[in-house]
Design an enzyme around this catalytic site. Sequence first.
Site, mmCIF file in Angstrom:
data_model
loop_
_atom_site.group_PDB
_atom_site.id
_atom_site.type_symbol
_atom_site.label_atom_id
_atom_site.label_comp_id
_atom_site.label_asym_id
_atom_site.label_seq_id
_atom_site.Cartn_x
_atom_site.Cartn_y
_atom_site.Cartn_z
ATOM 1 N N ASP A 182 117.135 19.640 19.476
ATOM 2 C CA ASP A 182 118.414 18.957 19.106
ATOM 3 C C ASP A 182 118.533 18.749 17.729
ATOM 4 O OD1 ASP A 182 120.665 17.535 19.692
ATOM 5 O OD2 ASP A 182 119.300 15.592 18.938
ATOM 6 N N HIS A 223 118.880 21.565 12.156
ATOM 7 C CA HIS A 223 118.958 21.434 10.927
ATOM 8 C C HIS A 223 118.669 20.233 10.263
ATOM 9 C CE1 HIS A 223 122.824 20.159 12.993
ATOM 10 N NE2 HIS A 223 122.944 19.318 11.934
ATOM 11 N N ASP A 281 128.497 20.242 23.446
ATOM 12 C CA ASP A 281 128.906 19.317 22.390
ATOM 13 C C ASP A 281 130.466 19.430 22.222
ATOM 14 O OD1 ASP A 281 126.397 18.251 21.693
ATOM 15 O OD2 ASP A 281 125.922 20.255 20.588
#
Length: 1628
Positions: free
Chosen positions: A580, A583, A681
């Site tokens: 999760d 980045h 999402d």
Amino acid sequence: MSPQSNESERQESEDVSSSSHCTRQTRVLTLNDEEHHDSILYRLEKGWVLQFRLGASLLGRRVTIYVNHPASTSQDPKEFDRHTYHILQWKTDNHATDATPNTSDGVMSSATDGTAIYAEILLSQAGSFHYYFTHDGSKDLSSNGSGFFLVDPVLRVGVEGQEEQLALDCIQCQTVLSKCLGPFSSWEAKLKVSAESGYNMVHFTPIQKLGGSNSAYSLSDQLGLNPVFSTPEKKVSFDDIEALVVKMKEEWKVLSVCDIVLNHSANESAWLRQHPECTYNLCNSPHLRSAYLLDALLAKLGAEIAAGDWASSGVPPNIHTEEHLAALRTVLHGFCLPKVRIPELRMINVPALVAEFSKLASERVAPAPIESTPGKPEQLKIIQDPKFQRLQSTVDMEQALLLFNVYRSDCFDEESRLRRCTAAFRARLEELNRCAWDEGMSHISSAVENVIAHVRYHFVSGDGPRQACVSEKTPLVPRYFKELPMDPSVITTMQDEERLMYSAQASQIMAHNGWVMNDDPLRNFAAPDSDVYLRRELIAWGDSVKLRYGDKPEDCPYLWQHMREYVEQTARIFHGVRLDNCHSTPIPVAEYLLDAARRIRPDLYVVAELFTNSDQKDNIFVNRLGITSLIREAMSAWDPHELGRLVYRYGGEPVGAFSLSMTRPLMPAIAHALFLDVTHDNPSPVEMRSPYDLLPSAALVASASCASGSNRGYDEIVPHHIHVVNEARQYSEWFDGVQITSSQFVNIHSGIIVAKRALNKLHFELGKSGFNQVYVDQVDPDVVAVTRHCPRTHRSVVLIAHSAFSKDATCMRDASRLAPLRVEGTVDRVILEAAVVHKSSKSGGSRFQHYEAFKKDPSWIGGLCDYEVDIQEDIPLRESKFLKEREGVREGGMTTVDFTQHFQPGSVVAIRVSLYQKVQDSLAKLSSLMNVSGEGAKVLTAVVSRMKLVDLNRALYHCDQEERDEGWGGGAYDIPNFGPMVYCGLQGFISLLSVIRPQNDLGHPMCGNMRDGNWMIDYVWQRLEKDEGTKELAQWLKEAVVPLKDIPRYLVPCYFDALLTFVYRCLLKRSWSLMSRFVQDGSTFVRGLGMGSVQCCGLVKSAPLPPLSPRIFPPLPPKRKVTRKVPSEAEAERKEEEEVEEQACATLSAGLPHFSTGYMRNWGRDTFISLRGLLLLTGRHEDARYHILGYASCLRHGLIPNLLDKGTHARFNCRDAVWWWLYAIRNYVEDVPSGETILQDVVSRIFPTDDSPPIADPDSSSAKEMPLCEVMQEALNVHFQGLKFRERGAGRTIDAHMSDLGFNIEIGVNLETGFVYGGNEHNCGTWMDKMGSSEKAGNRGKPATPRDGSAIELVGLSAAVVQWLSGMNKRGLYPHNGVQRTDDCDGVRTFWTFEDWASKIRDNFEKHFWIGKKDEEFGSTINSKLVNRRCIYKDSVGASQPWADYQLRPNFSVAMAVAPELFDVSHAWKALLIADEVLRGPLGMKTLDPSDWAYRGSYDGANDSDDSSVAHGFNYHQGPEWLWPMGFFLRARLTFAQKSGLLEEGTGDLRLQKTAAAIRSLLAAHFSEVQSSPWRGLPELTNKDGGYCGGSCRTQAWSNACTLEVLYDLKSMESCRHIMLPSPPSHN
């Protein structure tokens, strides 16, 4: 260079004798110096071999490769340590027996050139692995190049012992919010929905205990299970979850993946209160205090706005207009921010620092006046207070005193000086504070604008949530910091907040996590160098705090250990993890934790979603973390065309892709995709598009050649976002019955589940069966067709989706607007056809209707019931509702299918297509032909085994001019929109295909030409039919290509390439088999240069060798039958044909394409400079012999021809060719077994005397024959006697540009020095033979480089020849012991033995040619006024233009290589060093010193300027860099490295070793040129600094030959163990 340029350009010859693992997939990674491929992704599979080879920039270097992949396949994966590297051992290609690498400690000291050396590793473990290499014994072990390689995990489903592999492209993954699964006892019923829908992987959001927000990603206890899974009757454990996961894998064949959340933890996490060091708080991160102060101010303002306190200022609680926002901006700037003066936290207290300065300055001795201060001291800067206290920053006071406490000429007493100094210091402090204030307010202004933007979106904009008013539930802005659980009455003012942030309690004020739009994902936005929090650039997650790991476990031991236990627990239960917020995850943290996870589960599937907006940055994460798949989403497409593009991008090869060998270059890849129709999402597509688009979009996703997936709710047509934070209801459960009466249940008919199951089944079949080629066709703006093709069976599946992106598109459309579908072959079956329709359509209602107002069930997540799927599966085409085959329309193997009116938006159809039986039979024939153990291959081998090298020259090469010279009208194949091939033979096609193939560039004009027709296919064999030597090969090819014409045109490039490559390799093997062991056993470089012999040496009708005497020693020259026309006796005008035999000797072209045919093909000088490299070293001894004898037959005036022109029309206008010829005879005698017999071979003289007319027939009664040794002796005697003559036919007929005096030729020997001399200032008799031709520029008839007198290379060659003949005479192998001349005036005879002559040259050479460092070193022969450069050898002696003698050119190295005994060793080494620095270019040697007035480095033969120095290419030899002298230069360096080392250092080994290594490295550029040039050879010359020269031959005989001689010398020295690199350094 590009990271694979060298490897992708390697000749297909690499595969001819594979170095290893012919039955194992092997990928070759080419290493180049200083190439760090951290952002390039290389994907591999377990069981493959990764092979490392040296690129051009590393050849000749000692290279050590380190990898952290386990060295042994038996090593336990649990023992993997990414920081432990081992050295790979070097190996040698099977064919390259000459290469015996020193692999001690894995350090490569390559034999000869390094192209035969490789290192490899068998990939036995999944994950990401790192390699790096060092070279030349790097002491600090710094990396000279590095990169990563990713090995995919092997996933398995089913019961242990009966497991089936689940290929990555077969994954079908569905996401579920774990919190919505409800009590664990109901999980199976809910998860069965995934299994029954055809998914084979379930992605669970975290199963751990959640925080107060109930967000699926805000965990309060990473080691505790979410309590909602338990019931009063049953407390669920992690073991229970694991047992279910095992059951899903074994019984349902469904794998499980779970999220791991590494960046943050819920505000409520108890362990954070005990370990605040794990967060970014105001104690350990004081740089955040200014951001906290602003955050507190905004929170206070928000509360006041909610209370209505600012309504009178234009900011009411219900902020809904731009006017409200403008007023809010005014309130912030005008009232709130001035009170807190946030920039002061980074400013200095001016009065305090001024007082300190004044005190310190007054206590020091007043500075004395000085004229200047050396150097410029740095300017005074603010030193930030580490606690970020208000006005507590400071400056370096010592530096301040140095800068400001200075002598002042404007002051006459100490008091005034101090006052002035202090004032200057104060001014600087105030300036610093102004800058700090301005910078701080710039951040604050950005923060205000970001606040306004946030409020606009949430309260004002129509595309936002339009919150009703500012309140505690909907605050003005989210908090950036976790609030302390304190009584609100304790903190009432901003002063209270400020005191709090400096207190011990500040450790509990922790920064929230979030994400920053368009930020660098590799940057930590909470680090001290970031102002993200102060500028309010963070989209904060107010329920979680950001975790502060540091860089290594020692930085925060508790956090690293805690999270390691969490990740290991997850890996123990699940088959994979989803990272999760990947980045924002610190890469070292993720590396450490994923390593721990892989020790638990070695074949861990790792998936992540990255928002870097950069493939390169994506690859950095993938490489470092070993991410298996990146999540990609179809909802990111804005129209059907973009969605089709994503389908093509995320997997597979193009349909008709080239077939690649099992050993091939490792090409950069894009990350493997897990392509989802929607992620959890994002909002439901029903909201964004329409319910009718769910099926077409899902179908297009399923047609992608990668992993696919979806989010739970998509298939049930849930019309809203199932929110990861707000959703508290449970998923529906599976029900096997037909009728459903409650939202609690779903069945196969709910939503689009039945269609999704069919699509998942199809996706799985396509992945498993190898349908990995993809073609996407935009049929119309709303219709996309995707073809999946299996290259093994050549079956295809075509899926057509009619999208409904827009709600406006959901209406009946006219199907006749769609172009018909045309497929290669026949439609076997309709796999499925389905459409989303409104339920009322069955009772006569419209198919397209909007759904009624949807009402959420309070307990269960349900979807729309208004729609259903109309579906048919596995039906014949005639039963399809959507498609109809056109009757009677089957042209060229095509089937045409029309769309019916039923194919409307929301529809999907998939068909299975197979080729007609005739086509399948043709493909089978082609495959059989290319089976190395098949009958076709055996026939080909037999055919090729009868081919000679001249036949191979014709089959492989032949440039356009050579082909046209055949006389049957042929030429190079010209590709429309591209141009002609460089060769007519197979090499022309292979060179181009070798560029196209690795990139699968099917759009290249060459591929288009193959698809458009059979012209290229027929050209290949038709041209070979014309010659007897290639006729059998032509017949084999003619039969072989017959089935090629029957296959679908899109497959032609692939099969044509495969067939041609198969034949090409066979021809290469045959070529090498006819050459010497040096070539056969040589490296790729040696073999590539060896093929230069085949390129340049062939039969050309217009350029034969003169007829040799039939009485020469056997073997006699080859003959061939030709048809000639002869006059008839009856009718003189009429001609009849007769078949005769004529001599068929191959001749050596000087270079291609310019010197390929006619009188321009055969140059005496070029032939004999090239002879040793291209004919002797390659084992073509008879061809060499015929050339020597053929040119010998032309001897005239003591010279051999410059231009041969059949011998009868030879030109004798060069004085160097005879010396190269004599030196070549020496090479022949020395290199060929019993080579001395050639000296007695018979030569039939074309010109028995200088004045004789040519005698072309050796059997003519006037023919004169003599042994070769007598011809040689005549040449030597003529030179010793001296001769002046005028060329026959002098004038424009034989030379259009030469002046009259240029036709006067002179040769002789200087009796004082023994130097051969000749020429005059009007001609150019050496290789530097450019004659001016521009009337406009005034250089016509003027030689650019006369080099008359004694040219240094000719002096060296003559010395080498006469010294050799002296020895031959003493051994009784040459009948003469010297030369004799008669004085023309007095008749006195002079006789020199060969030894006399050689001694004469030796005695005079240094004093006439060497230019020392100092004037006093000059002898009487050196004119110091003409010296331009010192420590060099003159280019000539006795030139008519005296300055020309003193020019630095590369010719001296020729003399060094052939006659090293002439040189003083110390002088020679100095001269070589100068030449290395001044003359050496990347590929060739500058032909003139760049400091010379005449230097012009770039040649352009088309230059039509009035600049005489360059017009018409006048500067051909005045600077441009020629390759053949480089060979002699490098050989001279080898020779004198050893000699000078012994002389100066006591051992020649070390200098020789260094020189050899440098030469290997230098030759890397030549290797790269041979591999990358479409001509597969070395050019004639380059322009300045290696620049491309358009007028140069692209492959030149002497360039290839002289480079091959260097490699031979290196090999010879290695064989004698003169070159042995020392042991490598130890690497601990």
